[in-house]
Design a protein around this motif. Structure first.
Motif, PDB file in Angstrom:
ATOM      1  N   UNK A   1       0.836  -1.204   0.000  1.00  0.00           N
ATOM      2  CA  UNK A   1       0.000   0.000   0.000  1.00  0.00           C
ATOM      3  C   UNK A   1       0.870   1.253   0.000  1.00  0.00           C
ATOM      4  N   UNK A   2       1.924   1.244   0.830  1.00  0.00           N
ATOM      5  CA  UNK A   2       2.834   2.390   0.888  1.00  0.00           C
ATOM      6  C   UNK A   2       3.513   2.614  -0.456  1.00  0.00           C
ATOM      7  N   UNK A   3       3.916   1.539  -1.112  1.00  0.00           N
ATOM      8  CA  UNK A   3       4.535   1.658  -2.424  1.00  0.00           C
ATOM      9  C   UNK A   3       3.589   2.272  -3.447  1.00  0.00           C
ATOM     10  N   UNK A   4       2.312   1.849  -3.411  1.00  0.00           N
ATOM     11  CA  UNK A   4       1.317   2.401  -4.338  1.00  0.00           C
ATOM     12  C   UNK A   4       1.139   3.895  -4.093  1.00  0.00           C
ATOM     13  N   UNK A   5       1.024   4.270  -2.814  1.00  0.00           N
ATOM     14  CA  UNK A   5       0.812   5.685  -2.482  1.00  0.00           C
ATOM     15  C   UNK A   5       2.000   6.536  -2.931  1.00  0.00           C
ATOM     16  N   UNK A   6       3.214   6.069  -2.599  1.00  0.00           N
ATOM     17  CA  UNK A   6       4.411   6.875  -2.890  1.00  0.00           C
ATOM     18  C   UNK A   6       4.735   6.919  -4.374  1.00  0.00           C
ATOM     19  N   UNK A   7       4.615   5.773  -5.051  1.00  0.00           N
ATOM     20  CA  UNK A   7       5.082   5.686  -6.431  1.00  0.00           C
ATOM     21  C   UNK A   7       4.001   6.039  -7.448  1.00  0.00           C
ATOM     22  N   UNK A   8       2.756   5.616  -7.173  1.00  0.00           N
ATOM     23  CA  UNK A   8       1.680   5.845  -8.147  1.00  0.00           C
ATOM     24  C   UNK A   8       0.936   7.152  -7.897  1.00  0.00           C
ATOM     25  N   UNK A   9       0.653   7.437  -6.625  1.00  0.00           N
ATOM     26  CA  UNK A   9      -0.147   8.624  -6.312  1.00  0.00           C
ATOM     27  C   UNK A   9       0.740   9.862  -6.178  1.00  0.00           C
ATOM     28  N   UNK A  10       1.790   9.763  -5.375  1.00  0.00           N
ATOM     29  CA  UNK A  10       2.684  10.896  -5.172  1.00  0.00           C
ATOM     30  C   UNK A  10       3.738  11.009  -6.270  1.00  0.00           C
ATOM     31  N   UNK A  11       3.808   9.989  -7.146  1.00  0.00           N
ATOM     32  CA  UNK A  11       4.738   9.970  -8.278  1.00  0.00           C
ATOM     33  C   UNK A  11       6.190  10.155  -7.852  1.00  0.00           C
ATOM     34  N   UNK A  12       6.548   9.524  -6.760  1.00  0.00           N
ATOM     35  CA  UNK A  12       7.926   9.538  -6.270  1.00  0.00           C
ATOM     36  C   UNK A  12       8.757   8.557  -7.101  1.00  0.00           C
ATOM     37  N   UNK A  13      10.006   8.887  -7.351  1.00  0.00           N
ATOM     38  CA  UNK A  13      10.881   7.935  -8.042  1.00  0.00           C
ATOM     39  C   UNK A  13      11.225   6.786  -7.092  1.00  0.00           C
ATOM     40  N   UNK A  14      11.603   5.640  -7.656  1.00  0.00           N
ATOM     41  CA  UNK A  14      11.936   4.495  -6.811  1.00  0.00           C
ATOM     42  C   UNK A  14      13.190   4.783  -5.981  1.00  0.00           C
ATOM     43  N   UNK A  15      14.144   5.511  -6.541  1.00  0.00           N
ATOM     44  CA  UNK A  15      15.331   5.888  -5.777  1.00  0.00           C
ATOM     45  C   UNK A  15      14.974   6.725  -4.568  1.00  0.00           C
ATOM     46  N   UNK A  16      14.073   7.706  -4.751  1.00  0.00           N
ATOM     47  CA  UNK A  16      13.629   8.522  -3.630  1.00  0.00           C
ATOM     48  C   UNK A  16      12.831   7.685  -2.627  1.00  0.00           C
ATOM     49  N   UNK A  17      12.103   6.694  -3.131  1.00  0.00           N
ATOM     50  CA  UNK A  17      11.345   5.814  -2.240  1.00  0.00           C
ATOM     51  C   UNK A  17      12.280   4.987  -1.361  1.00  0.00           C
ATOM     52  N   UNK A  18      13.376   4.508  -1.952  1.00  0.00           N
ATOM     53  CA  UNK A  18      14.359   3.776  -1.149  1.00  0.00           C
ATOM     54  C   UNK A  18      14.984   4.685  -0.085  1.00  0.00           C
ATOM     55  N   UNK A  19      15.227   5.939  -0.422  1.00  0.00           N
ATOM     56  CA  UNK A  19      15.737   6.898   0.564  1.00  0.00           C
ATOM     57  C   UNK A  19      14.722   7.092   1.683  1.00  0.00           C
ATOM     58  N   UNK A  20      13.439   7.216   1.329  1.00  0.00           N
ATOM     59  CA  UNK A  20      12.388   7.366   2.340  1.00  0.00           C
ATOM     60  C   UNK A  20      12.356   6.164   3.280  1.00  0.00           C
ATOM     61  N   UNK A  21      12.530   4.955   2.742  1.00  0.00           N
ATOM     62  CA  UNK A  21      12.550   3.751   3.579  1.00  0.00           C
ATOM     63  C   UNK A  21      13.681   3.817   4.598  1.00  0.00           C
ATOM     64  N   UNK A  22      14.856   4.271   4.149  1.00  0.00           N
ATOM     65  CA  UNK A  22      16.013   4.361   5.053  1.00  0.00           C
ATOM     66  C   UNK A  22      15.745   5.357   6.176  1.00  0.00           C
ATOM     67  N   UNK A  23      15.113   6.479   5.863  1.00  0.00           N
ATOM     68  CA  UNK A  23      14.807   7.481   6.880  1.00  0.00           C
ATOM     69  C   UNK A  23      13.697   6.991   7.808  1.00  0.00           C
ATOM     70  N   UNK A  24      12.686   6.329   7.254  1.00  0.00           N
ATOM     71  CA  UNK A  24      11.614   5.765   8.077  1.00  0.00           C
ATOM     72  C   UNK A  24      12.158   4.716   9.031  1.00  0.00           C
ATOM     73  N   UNK A  25      13.166   3.979   8.567  1.00  0.00           N
ATOM     74  CA  UNK A  25      13.766   2.942   9.412  1.00  0.00           C
ATOM     75  C   UNK A  25      14.368   3.541  10.680  1.00  0.00           C
TER      76      UNK A  25
END
Length: 624
Positions: A388-412
């Motif tokens: 669900x988080x991937x859909x929201x970030x990548x499809x709805x917010x149109x975040x790049x996958x690289x930026x999504x991986x950065x977000x995961x690291x910060x969320x961690x």
């Protein structure tokens, strides 16, 4: 275990058949699931416009049984003898895979979907019993090694099952090969399961609640009874959130950054899986063959550091559309990316293995499988949340996958910080681990005299300000230390000692109220079944010799007649934290990486405890 490789477990009948059985199961699950996905996408068993829908539906169908049936499966695993239950589960897999083989040959997509649900059911039943069995067949010193090997085997099985599905799909008459393979590996799993030794039922009189919804509530309630166990489950589930996020996005990541090569998707999957396997194995070595929670923060920090560095590494890529694996690997500019992906997963393995061992060790014997079932439910929930988080970030917010991986690291970092703030034991053990692996080389002797359960008092000589930290690092159980108020309130260490729930004390003439409160706290901790450690000298040694033991230990045992374990520290005199050549902490730091020995003696019955006798026993341990 300290003298043997963790791989020696693979030569033991009490572990090897179990290891092979669970690895075969993970391999076959992924072989069947990925073969089905390939058949849906490229094999012509569905209409093109329905393939995307069926692909996502397949992922949901496989994970749904973990929500519905894990709580009931946990009860069954606690009620039944475990080796018998595993054999029955593996027999069920043979039946399901035989039906799946027929459906593969017939090309019946909905039959394959139904059988995928049954495979998820079979995995949901197997999940609690496979982890609840480990503490019954392994000693406490083997538990981390066993979990590390299981984690390694699981991820390698997932990888090889995924790759094998692709290899078989590329063959002519691929349906026959897939049908043969899924049945064959199910039979192999059944054969290996027959060699698993018996593991008695945890609670044979348990009355099973067959309602999955009410039992789900009961299972989660049981898991929350021990906060450290529950938050460990949350942390494990977060690991699966991170892992599922990376694995799910690798195809899109390859398309967006690596030229879209399917070969490079396989490379990323391989690096990630081997990283988890390597990190899991390293964990046992770093933890000293015990459940060491100090490794967990190291794992979370490493996951974030290399997850962030992965984002920076994207700027160095030099990709062409037709690049092969060999061409990609041959360019030094790409090594940083590969190293980051490998280390993110390796530190993930270091993060998750001690948590799994902690759940097995600290769960009550009677409901251990039910607690593991709660873990499986939350793991599944977090994996759905990752999608669900991937859909929201990548499809709805149109975040790049690289930026999504950065977000995961910060969320961690945020999630890890929350868990450690709620269970200070993680941060405490981390600080202890760093100390005992930087300034000192600590050797332990005869610590098996410390009871694994129940109350006891540890008594030890007092050489330096870090005595308590080194003792805490050596013992797997939490210890409540009684220490002089002046030490407990030292700047820089005050917060640390507070997190460790130390019991400050001072001479009665200085503060009678604090003196009395200390003995009340000691009684409370012993009544609660905890370990309490005191330094009967009452102060640090000024000359390296033991000061006379005070009578406080006798008062403690009069109030709580529990066993007393004498202990001795040797090798700390002359360190920066001792009073040699001046007041501690004021002399020039020296003797880094010093050898320190902590020795425990046989338990002294409460009726035989007196200060003079204990002082002599501690003295004898120093010179032993």
């Amino acid at each position: 275990m300290s003298q043997h490789s963790q791989f020696s477990l693979l030569s033991k009948r009490r572990f090897l058949p179990y290891f092979l059985t669970q690895a075969m199961g993970a391999f076959n699950d992924n072989l069947y699931k990925n073969a089905l996905l390939l058949m849906i996408a490229f094999g012509g068993i569905s209409q093109q416009e329905n393939s995307a829908l069926l692909t996502n539906l397949a992922a949901g169908i496989f994970i749904l049984p973990f929500f519905l049936f894990s709580p009931v499966a946990g009860q069954i695993a606690d009620k039944m003898e475990k080796s018998l239950l595993i054999r029955r589960v593996k027999l069920l897999e043979v039946v399901i895979m035989s039906l799946a083989a027929i459906s593969v040959l017939a090309g019946s997509v909905w039959s394959l979907m139904a059988l995928l649900f049954l495979m998820g059911l079979q995995s949901a039943i197997f999940g609690p019993v496979k982890f609840a069995l480990l503490p019954q067949h392994l000693s406490s010193k083997e538990l981390v090694a066993g979990n590390a090997l299981v984690e390694m085997g699981t991820f390698i099985a997932i990888l090889t099952g995924t790759i094998c599905a692709g290899i078989l799909f590329d063959l002519s008459d691929y349906r026959y090969w897939i049908a043969i393979a899924v049945v064959l590996f199910a039979v192999f799993g059944l054969i290996t399961s027959r060699f698993i030794p018996e593991a008695p039922a945890n609670d044979p009189d348990l009355r099973i609640n067959w309602n999955p919804f009410t039992e789900l509530k009961n299972t989660l309630r049981q898991a929350r009874e021990k906060r450290a166990v529950f938050l460990s489950i949350v942390a494990i589930s977060w690991f699966w959130f991170i892992g599922a996020s990376y694995l799910t996005q690798f195809p899109g990541f390859s398309k967006e950054y690596l030229g879209g090569s399917t070969q490079l998707v396989t490379l990323l999957l391989t690096l990630f899986s081997l990283g988890v396997a390597a990190g899991s194995l390293v964990c046992d070595k770093l933890s000293g063959h015990k459940v060491e929670l100090g490794i967990v923060p190291i794992g979370s920090i490493g996951m974030s550091i290399f997850g962030i560095d992965l984002w920076f590494a994207l700027d160095q890529l030099n990709i062409s559309q037709t690049m092969t694996i060999t061409e990609f690997i041959s360019q030094p500019a790409h090594w940083r990316l590969m190293l980051d992906i490998t280390l993110v997963s390796a530190f993930g393995g270091m993060f998750v293995v001690p948590l799994q061992a902690l759940i097995q060790q600290r769960s009550d014997d009677k409901n251990r499988a039910q607690i593991i079932a709660a873990n499986n439910v939350l793991n599944a929930l977090f994996m759905v949340a990752s999608a669900v988080t991937g859909i929201i970030c990548l499809a709805i917010l149109e975040m790049s996958i690289g930026d999504y991986f950065l977000l995961l690291a910060l969320m961690n970092l945020i999630v890890a910080g929350y868990v450690y703030s709620q269970v200070p034991e993680f941060a405490l053990r981390f600080m202890i681990w760093i100390l005992s692996h930087s300034m000192y080389r600590v050797r332990h002797k005869n610590l098996s005299h410390i009871p694994e359960h129940g109350p006891a008092v540890l008594v030890c000589n007092h050489i330096s300000y870090v005595d308590a930290l080194l003792i805490a690092g050596a013992c797997q159980r939490p210890i409540r230390f009684v220490m002089d108020k002046s030490i407990a309130e030292l700047p820089g260490l005050k917060t640390f000692f507070r997190l460790a729930r130390t019991i400050p004390i001072c001479p009665p003439r200085t503060d009678p109220e604090m003196y009395q409160q200390a003995f009340e706290r000691i009684k409370e901790e012993l009544d609660a079944g905890e370990l309490v450690c005191i330094f009967p000298e009452g102060k640090l040694t000024r000359d390296g010799n033991i000061n006379p033991f005070k009578k406080g230990i006798e008062r403690i045992i009069q109030q709580n007649p529990v066993p007393v374990i004498p202990m001795a520290l040797d090798g700390l005199w002359g360190s920066f934290f001792s009073h040699k050549d001046g007041h501690a902490l004021t002399t020039r730091p020296r003797r880094f990486w010093s050898r320190v020995t902590l020795t425990a003696g046989p338990s002294v019955p409460a009726a035989e405890v007196n200060a003079e006798n204990l002082q002599q026993q501690v003295t004898d341990l120093i010179h032993s």
